[in-house]
Design an enzyme around this catalytic site. Structure first.
Site, PDB file in Angstrom:
ATOM      1  N   PRO A  67      12.738  39.887   2.697  1.00  0.00           N
ATOM      2  CA  PRO A  67      13.125  39.134   4.167  1.00  0.00           C
ATOM      3  C   PRO A  67      12.145  39.278   5.536  1.00  0.00           C
ATOM      4  CG  PRO A  67      14.277  40.813   4.531  1.00  0.00           C
ATOM      5  CD  PRO A  67      13.868  41.190   2.897  1.00  0.00           C
ATOM      6  N   CYS A  68      10.474  39.240   5.027  1.00  0.00           N
ATOM      7  CA  CYS A  68       9.384  38.633   5.756  1.00  0.00           C
ATOM      8  C   CYS A  68       9.226  38.174   6.223  1.00  0.00           C
ATOM      9  CB  CYS A  68       8.150  38.559   5.301  1.00  0.00           C
ATOM     10  SG  CYS A  68       8.072  37.584   3.957  1.00  0.00           S
TER      11      CYS A  68
END
Length: 168
Positions: free
Chosen positions: A129-130
């Protein structure tokens, strides 16, 4: 090793998947797909158990019923990139962290710019989850899927958390 290509439609657009028989290596938006595709020129177009599991877990995520992903991952990157991407998975669902926080988390407190660059190279969007990483000032910063997709993902996670909290 044979790699397989598959795609799926989501609320944030078409996502492109590359997997082998056991691991997901790429989950890319249209915007960064051409760059990532070059690493897998011989990928065969086919659905696999991994791509089916990825699609199912993405459906659950977007329906608000899944906050965790169990798809086995195998991204390609440098040791530093792999360390940064692994740290991304520690950011809790529905929350954000700064690049500086991420740099500190990997014990490289002065490497926030390098962390930002590594995040930009993340080949497995959403599952790694950047989108949860923001600037130190709280501002949204770049995202491979575009800032609209980043806003959508963050708002979606907040709405799901609010529903879960109010139902408890």
């Amino acid at each position: 090793m044979t790699h397989y290509y598959h795609s799926c439609l989501t609320p944030v657009g078409r996502l492109h998947l590359i997997s082998d028989e056991q691991h997901l290596s790429v989950l890319a938006f249209d915007s960064n797909w051409p760059v990532l595709r070059k690493h897998y020129p011989d990928a065969v177009t086919a659905e696999t158990d991994v791509s089916r599991l990825t699609a199912r877990e993405l459906e659950d995520y977007f329906a608000g019923t899944g906050q965790l992903f169990t798809v086995p991952l195998r991204p390609r990157g440098t040791m530093f990139q792999l360390q940064v991407w692994d740290a991304l998975k520690a950011i809790p669902y529905g929350t954000t962290a700064s690049y500086g926080t991420q740099a500190a988390r990997i014990k490289r407190p002065t490497a926030s710019r390098a962390v930002g660059h590594a995040n930009g190279q993340n080949p497995i969007s959403i599952l790694v989850p950047c989108h949860r990483v923001i600037g130190g000032s709280g501002a949204l910063t770049g995202y491979a899927g575009g800032l609209a997709a980043k806003r959508f993902l963050l708002a979606h996670e907040q709405q799901v958390l609010e529903k879960l909290t109010s139902a408890a």
